[in-house]
Scaffold this motif. Sequence first.
Motif, PDB file in Angstrom:
ATOM      1  N   SER A   1       0.822  -1.216   0.000  1.00 39.86           N
ATOM      2  CA  SER A   1       0.000   0.000   0.000  1.00 39.86           C
ATOM      3  C   SER A   1       0.850   1.257   0.000  1.00 39.86           C
ATOM      4  O   SER A   1       0.463   2.270  -0.576  1.00 39.86           O
ATOM      5  CB  SER A   1      -0.972  -0.002   1.177  1.00 39.86           C
ATOM      6  OG  SER A   1      -0.279   0.110   2.392  1.00 39.86           O
TER       7      SER A   1
ATOM      8  N   THR B   1      -2.378   2.955  -2.052  1.00 38.79           N
ATOM      9  CA  THR B   1      -3.742   2.514  -1.795  1.00 38.79           C
ATOM     10  C   THR B   1      -4.033   2.753  -0.312  1.00 38.79           C
ATOM     11  O   THR B   1      -3.177   3.209   0.429  1.00 38.79           O
ATOM     12  CB  THR B   1      -3.906   1.019  -2.130  1.00 38.79           C
ATOM     13  OG1 THR B   1      -3.034   0.260  -1.296  1.00 38.79           O
ATOM     14  CG2 THR B   1      -3.598   0.743  -3.584  1.00 38.79           C
ATOM     15  N   TRP B   2      -5.230   2.431   0.114  1.00 43.87           N
ATOM     16  CA  TRP B   2      -5.572   2.607   1.521  1.00 43.87           C
ATOM     17  C   TRP B   2      -4.672   1.740   2.374  1.00 43.87           C
ATOM     18  O   TRP B   2      -4.551   0.537   2.144  1.00 43.87           O
ATOM     19  CB  TRP B   2      -7.030   2.243   1.783  1.00 43.87           C
ATOM     20  CG  TRP B   2      -7.956   3.336   1.423  1.00 43.87           C
ATOM     21  CD1 TRP B   2      -8.682   3.456   0.279  1.00 43.87           C
ATOM     22  CD2 TRP B   2      -8.230   4.501   2.204  1.00 43.87           C
ATOM     23  NE1 TRP B   2      -9.400   4.622   0.308  1.00 43.87           N
ATOM     24  CE2 TRP B   2      -9.147   5.287   1.470  1.00 43.87           C
ATOM     25  CE3 TRP B   2      -7.796   4.965   3.437  1.00 43.87           C
ATOM     26  CZ2 TRP B   2      -9.630   6.489   1.938  1.00 43.87           C
ATOM     27  CZ3 TRP B   2      -8.285   6.166   3.904  1.00 43.87           C
ATOM     28  CH2 TRP B   2      -9.190   6.918   3.163  1.00 43.87           C
TER      29      TRP B   2
ATOM     30  N   GLY C   1      -8.723   7.967   7.323  1.00 40.60           N
ATOM     31  CA  GLY C   1      -9.865   7.075   7.338  1.00 40.60           C
ATOM     32  C   GLY C   1     -10.162   6.655   8.767  1.00 40.60           C
ATOM     33  O   GLY C   1      -9.632   7.229   9.711  1.00 40.60           O
TER      34      GLY C   1
ATOM     35  N   PHE D   1      -6.311   3.953   9.382  1.00 43.52           N
ATOM     36  CA  PHE D   1      -6.329   3.883   7.925  1.00 43.52           C
ATOM     37  C   PHE D   1      -6.015   5.254   7.344  1.00 43.52           C
ATOM     38  O   PHE D   1      -6.487   6.276   7.826  1.00 43.52           O
ATOM     39  CB  PHE D   1      -7.687   3.440   7.415  1.00 43.52           C
ATOM     40  CG  PHE D   1      -8.111   2.064   7.867  1.00 43.52           C
ATOM     41  CD1 PHE D   1      -7.381   1.315   8.758  1.00 43.52           C
ATOM     42  CD2 PHE D   1      -9.277   1.521   7.390  1.00 43.52           C
ATOM     43  CE1 PHE D   1      -7.794   0.061   9.163  1.00 43.52           C
ATOM     44  CE2 PHE D   1      -9.708   0.261   7.802  1.00 43.52           C
ATOM     45  CZ  PHE D   1      -8.965  -0.455   8.685  1.00 43.52           C
ATOM     46  N   LYS D   2      -5.235   5.259   6.275  1.00 49.24           N
ATOM     47  CA  LYS D   2      -4.941   6.503   5.575  1.00 49.24           C
ATOM     48  C   LYS D   2      -4.553   6.183   4.137  1.00 49.24           C
ATOM     49  O   LYS D   2      -4.214   5.054   3.807  1.00 49.24           O
ATOM     50  CB  LYS D   2      -3.828   7.284   6.265  1.00 49.24           C
ATOM     51  CG  LYS D   2      -2.496   6.575   6.302  1.00 49.24           C
ATOM     52  CD  LYS D   2      -1.472   7.392   7.059  1.00 49.24           C
ATOM     53  CE  LYS D   2      -0.165   6.618   7.143  1.00 49.24           C
ATOM     54  NZ  LYS D   2       0.860   7.370   7.823  1.00 49.24           N
ATOM     55  N   LYS D   3      -4.635   7.211   3.281  1.00 47.28           N
ATOM     56  CA  LYS D   3      -4.286   7.052   1.877  1.00 47.28           C
ATOM     57  C   LYS D   3      -3.584   8.318   1.420  1.00 47.28           C
ATOM     58  O   LYS D   3      -4.063   9.424   1.633  1.00 47.28           O
ATOM     59  CB  LYS D   3      -5.542   6.834   1.029  1.00 47.28           C
ATOM     60  CG  LYS D   3      -5.245   6.651  -0.446  1.00 47.28           C
ATOM     61  CD  LYS D   3      -6.518   6.426  -1.238  1.00 47.28           C
ATOM     62  CE  LYS D   3      -6.212   6.252  -2.709  1.00 47.28           C
ATOM     63  NZ  LYS D   3      -7.429   6.101  -3.499  1.00 47.28           N
TER      64      LYS D   3
END
Length: 179
Positions: free
Chosen positions: A26, A31-32, A134, A138-140
């Motif tokens: 990722s 990606t996430w 997120g 979670f992060k992107k």
Amino acid sequence: MGKQYNLWAFYLILVCLGLATYSLYSNMNNTWLIAPPNYILLLISMIALTLGVLGFKDKRNWRVKTRSWITVIISSLTSIGLFLVVSFTLFLTSMGADEHIQTDSSPGDKYTIDFYHYDAGAAGSFGVRGEINGPLWFKKRIYLQPNIQQVDVEWENNDTLSINNQILKLDEGDTYGYQ
């Protein structure tokens, strides 16, 4: 009791390896990022190593002994690798490699984006990076622009924004600066 240690350690290190591999994927493909932070993965791999060593008490057959050895070897290598990653990250962070610039939220608070100034020092370039937050950790990464120090953000609506005159439609998964 040794049987439980052996089996738990084996499954735990498989999960840890899967999460570490996805974390690497990722980060490379923007990606996430759903894997926990690297220091949590290091803790999981050390627990698997400890349980794997305790699993050596189970000497029922050759499969169990082999599983113990495989678990200890894989968890040792994973722990060493994650320790190096965490140490390297801490070293770069202490040298001011990433500095939080600002946090911006969309008008309806649907998206929250953190902007960081990165500086690789003599080894590389500097610039600005933006990441959507997120749930949980979670992060992107959605924005990367080298050779700038500041960021100018203007939200056009809840899903579209302009970052330094680059239009991103977040509902369509737009990114800037990443191939």
